[in-house]
Each structure stands twice: as structure tokens, then as C-alpha cells.
Design a protein around this motif. Structure first.
Motif, PDB file in Angstrom:
ATOM      1  N   GLY A 210       2.415 -29.684  25.387  1.00 38.43           N
ATOM      2  CA  GLY A 210       1.097 -30.367  25.430  1.00 38.43           C
ATOM      3  C   GLY A 210       0.371 -30.721  24.009  1.00 38.43           C
ATOM      4  N   LEU A 211       1.036 -30.605  22.992  1.00 42.32           N
ATOM      5  CA  LEU A 211       0.408 -31.178  21.467  1.00 42.32           C
ATOM      6  C   LEU A 211       0.306 -32.468  21.421  1.00 42.32           C
ATOM      7  N   LYS A 212      -0.330 -33.230  22.298  1.00 40.10           N
ATOM      8  CA  LYS A 212      -0.555 -34.304  22.278  1.00 40.10           C
ATOM      9  C   LYS A 212      -1.579 -34.943  21.173  1.00 40.10           C
ATOM     10  N   SER A 213      -1.367 -35.993  20.772  1.00 34.85           N
ATOM     11  CA  SER A 213      -2.614 -36.418  19.639  1.00 34.85           C
ATOM     12  C   SER A 213      -3.882 -36.532  20.297  1.00 34.85           C
ATOM     13  N   PRO A 214      -4.921 -36.216  19.580  1.00 31.24           N
ATOM     14  CA  PRO A 214      -6.311 -36.059  20.370  1.00 31.24           C
ATOM     15  C   PRO A 214      -6.642 -37.719  20.841  1.00 31.24           C
ATOM     16  N   THR A 215      -7.286 -37.496  22.018  1.00 31.74           N
ATOM     17  CA  THR A 215      -7.767 -38.887  22.603  1.00 31.74           C
ATOM     18  C   THR A 215      -8.838 -39.403  21.566  1.00 31.74           C
ATOM     19  N   SER A 216      -9.117 -40.381  21.753  1.00 29.39           N
ATOM     20  CA  SER A 216     -10.282 -41.221  20.895  1.00 29.39           C
ATOM     21  C   SER A 216     -11.455 -40.543  21.333  1.00 29.39           C
ATOM     22  N   THR A 217     -11.783 -39.943  22.502  1.00 30.72           N
ATOM     23  CA  THR A 217     -12.892 -39.228  23.052  1.00 30.72           C
ATOM     24  C   THR A 217     -12.909 -38.095  22.210  1.00 30.72           C
ATOM     25  N   ARG A 218     -11.862 -37.241  22.110  1.00 31.88           N
ATOM     26  CA  ARG A 218     -12.090 -35.972  21.341  1.00 31.88           C
ATOM     27  C   ARG A 218     -12.337 -36.434  20.066  1.00 31.88           C
ATOM     28  N   THR A 219     -11.744 -37.179  19.392  1.00 27.99           N
ATOM     29  CA  THR A 219     -11.645 -37.546  17.947  1.00 27.99           C
ATOM     30  C   THR A 219     -13.203 -37.956  17.735  1.00 27.99           C
ATOM     31  N   TYR A 220     -13.996 -38.750  18.552  1.00 31.58           N
ATOM     32  CA  TYR A 220     -15.101 -39.135  18.513  1.00 31.58           C
ATOM     33  C   TYR A 220     -16.108 -37.790  18.593  1.00 31.58           C
ATOM     34  N   ILE A 221     -15.820 -37.176  19.318  1.00 30.34           N
ATOM     35  CA  ILE A 221     -16.581 -35.853  19.597  1.00 30.34           C
ATOM     36  C   ILE A 221     -16.606 -34.954  18.331  1.00 30.34           C
ATOM     37  N   ILE A 222     -15.255 -34.769  17.737  1.00 28.53           N
ATOM     38  CA  ILE A 222     -15.416 -34.170  16.549  1.00 28.53           C
ATOM     39  C   ILE A 222     -16.063 -34.766  15.453  1.00 28.53           C
ATOM     40  N   ASN A 223     -16.004 -36.008  15.307  1.00 30.63           N
ATOM     41  CA  ASN A 223     -16.424 -36.765  14.047  1.00 30.63           C
ATOM     42  C   ASN A 223     -18.064 -37.163  13.974  1.00 30.63           C
ATOM     43  N   ASP A 224     -18.355 -37.602  15.331  1.00 30.68           N
ATOM     44  CA  ASP A 224     -19.604 -38.283  15.668  1.00 30.68           C
ATOM     45  C   ASP A 224     -20.810 -37.493  16.589  1.00 30.68           C
ATOM     46  N   GLN A 225     -20.381 -36.230  16.901  1.00 33.37           N
ATOM     47  CA  GLN A 225     -21.246 -35.516  17.822  1.00 33.37           C
ATOM     48  C   GLN A 225     -22.704 -35.526  17.278  1.00 33.37           C
ATOM     49  N   PHE A 226     -23.164 -35.371  15.931  1.00 34.74           N
ATOM     50  CA  PHE A 226     -24.441 -35.017  15.725  1.00 34.74           C
ATOM     51  C   PHE A 226     -25.063 -36.776  15.553  1.00 34.74           C
TER      52      PHE A 226
ATOM     53  N   SER B 158       3.417 -26.005   7.011  1.00 34.62           N
ATOM     54  CA  SER B 158       4.466 -26.677   7.524  1.00 34.62           C
ATOM     55  C   SER B 158       3.738 -28.042   8.437  1.00 34.62           C
ATOM     56  N   PRO B 159       4.351 -29.152   8.777  1.00 30.53           N
ATOM     57  CA  PRO B 159       3.943 -30.136   9.512  1.00 30.53           C
ATOM     58  C   PRO B 159       3.516 -29.664  11.049  1.00 30.53           C
ATOM     59  N   SER B 160       4.352 -28.686  11.303  1.00 34.02           N
ATOM     60  CA  SER B 160       4.128 -28.274  12.619  1.00 34.02           C
ATOM     61  C   SER B 160       2.854 -27.207  12.665  1.00 34.02           C
ATOM     62  N   GLU B 161       2.737 -26.538  11.620  1.00 36.36           N
ATOM     63  CA  GLU B 161       1.435 -25.689  11.564  1.00 36.36           C
ATOM     64  C   GLU B 161       0.307 -26.445  11.255  1.00 36.36           C
ATOM     65  N   GLN B 162       0.396 -27.601  10.729  1.00 39.09           N
ATOM     66  CA  GLN B 162      -0.828 -28.487  10.560  1.00 39.09           C
ATOM     67  C   GLN B 162      -1.228 -29.030  11.647  1.00 39.09           C
ATOM     68  N   ARG B 163      -0.339 -29.419  12.651  1.00 42.72           N
ATOM     69  CA  ARG B 163      -0.566 -30.253  13.944  1.00 42.72           C
ATOM     70  C   ARG B 163      -1.114 -29.293  15.047  1.00 42.72           C
ATOM     71  N   VAL B 164      -0.455 -28.245  15.026  1.00 45.56           N
ATOM     72  CA  VAL B 164      -1.056 -26.988  15.901  1.00 45.56           C
ATOM     73  C   VAL B 164      -2.400 -26.711  15.583  1.00 45.56           C
ATOM     74  N   ARG B 165      -2.478 -26.272  14.099  1.00 48.25           N
ATOM     75  CA  ARG B 165      -3.920 -25.912  13.945  1.00 48.25           C
ATOM     76  C   ARG B 165      -5.077 -26.815  14.258  1.00 48.25           C
ATOM     77  N   LEU B 166      -4.789 -28.075  13.997  1.00 47.48           N
ATOM     78  CA  LEU B 166      -5.578 -29.368  14.300  1.00 47.48           C
ATOM     79  C   LEU B 166      -5.718 -29.633  15.648  1.00 47.48           C
ATOM     80  N   PHE B 167      -4.941 -29.361  16.422  1.00 47.80           N
ATOM     81  CA  PHE B 167      -5.194 -29.475  17.760  1.00 47.80           C
ATOM     82  C   PHE B 167      -5.744 -28.300  18.302  1.00 47.80           C
ATOM     83  N   TYR B 168      -5.593 -27.246  17.938  1.00 50.02           N
ATOM     84  CA  TYR B 168      -6.667 -26.233  18.381  1.00 50.02           C
ATOM     85  C   TYR B 168      -8.140 -26.031  17.835  1.00 50.02           C
TER      86      TYR B 168
END
Length: 176
Positions: free
Chosen positions: A129-145, A47-57
């Protein structure tokens, strides 16, 4: 010319050692990123809520893992004082930490979904507290390497590496 070749050789050795630290973290990132993409593309029936929660965590626990990796990396060179290979110890410890992420994601997601009661209302998500990830967090996830490709060695670390390299043959020290 000779000094330049020596320095280039030392820089190559430093680069190789840094790669040994970052390769495993990159493999771990790819596994979690693949799961994220499967959720985003709807390849997992949720469900949309399951997706959002899982992505958040996933994002939350990956960011925690990267903070732990950074903390561990700062002091792992001390393992050589105990006659242990720092790279092997680093890999062992980050593997143990990474193996816990999936269980943390599952547990935290299940708890949050119970609290949400199946609500698909973004206003409700924000209350928990399930806010959209900050740009920093998205950056960490996508571009850490890509970020880790830059050297994180300080002047003291480089000096210590150089000193150890020079004194190793004199005192017949092991490579680690």
C-alpha cells in the motif's frame, strides 16, 4: 459610508479571528514540510525504502491531522457556551494531536520497514500500500495554508458572529 465602515470593520474582525485559527496549523505544516524536504534532498542518511516509507507516513498522518483540524474547527465555537475561549481550546487540542504525529510516523515506518525487509523494489512497496501520493494529498501537504486563506464561514456562522457582537454589550457578555 458609515454602514460600509461598520461592515469593513466586521470583516476585518472576522479575518483576524480566522487568522488566529490558521496560524498555528501553518506553523505545524512548516515543521513537517521542512522534514519532508530534508528527506527529499538527502540531508538525512536513509535507504530509498526508508525515505519512501517515511515520506508516505508523513503525508498520511498530516492528512489525518488536517481532517481532525477541520472537524475540530467546525464545532469549536461551542466552547464559548462553556465560558472557554474557543481559540485557546482549538490551539490546545491541535497541539496535543500534532505532538502525537512524530511518534505515529516513527512507529508506522518501523513496522512497515520490517514488513518490507529492506526491499527497494517499487513492486513490493505497492503490495503493502505504499503508493505514490495522489495529487490531492500532495496539494494538501504543499498548499494547505493558501487554501485556508479563503473564508470557511457559513452564513449561519457569520449570522451567529454578528448576533453575538450585537448582543454582547446588551447582556454584558464576555468577548468569548
Amino acid at each position: 459610508m458609515h454602514i460600509q465602515r461598520v461592515i469593513m470593520g466586521q470583516n476585518f474582525d472576522i479575518h483576524q479571528e480566522l487568522n488566529r485559527y490558521s496560524d498555528m496549523v501553518e506553523d505545524q505544516r512548516r515543521i513537517l514540510y521542512k522534514e519532508r524536504l530534508e528527506i527529499l534532498k538527502g540531508e538525512q542518511s536513509m535507504s530509498p525504502s526508508e525515505q519512501r516509507v517515511r515520506l508516505f507516513y508523513i503525508d498520511e498522518f498530516w492528512a489525518e491531522h488536517l481532517a481532525y483540524v477541520s472537524y475540530l474547527r467546525e464545532g469549536i465555537h461551542l466552547e464559548s457556551l462553556a465560558s472557554r475561549n474557543p481559540i485557546d481550546e482549538f490551539h490546545t487540542q491541535i497541539t496535543q494531536a500534532y505532538e502525537q504525529i512524530s511518534a505515529k510516523i516513527n512507529s508506522a515506518s518501523a513496522n512497515m520497514l520490517v514488513r518490507l525487509g529492506g526491499s527497494n523494489d517499487p513492486a513490493e512497496w505497492g503490495k503493502f500500500g505504499l503508493k505514490s501520493p495522489t495529487s490531492t494529498r500532495t496539494y494538501i501537504i504543499n498548499d494547505q495554508f493558501s487554501q485556508n486563506m479563503r473564508s470557511s464561514w457559513t452564513a449561519v456562522t457569520v449570522f451567529s458572529y454578528w448576533l453575538r457582537t450585537i448582543t454582547r454589550p446588551i447582556f454584558k457578555l464576555s468577548k468569548y
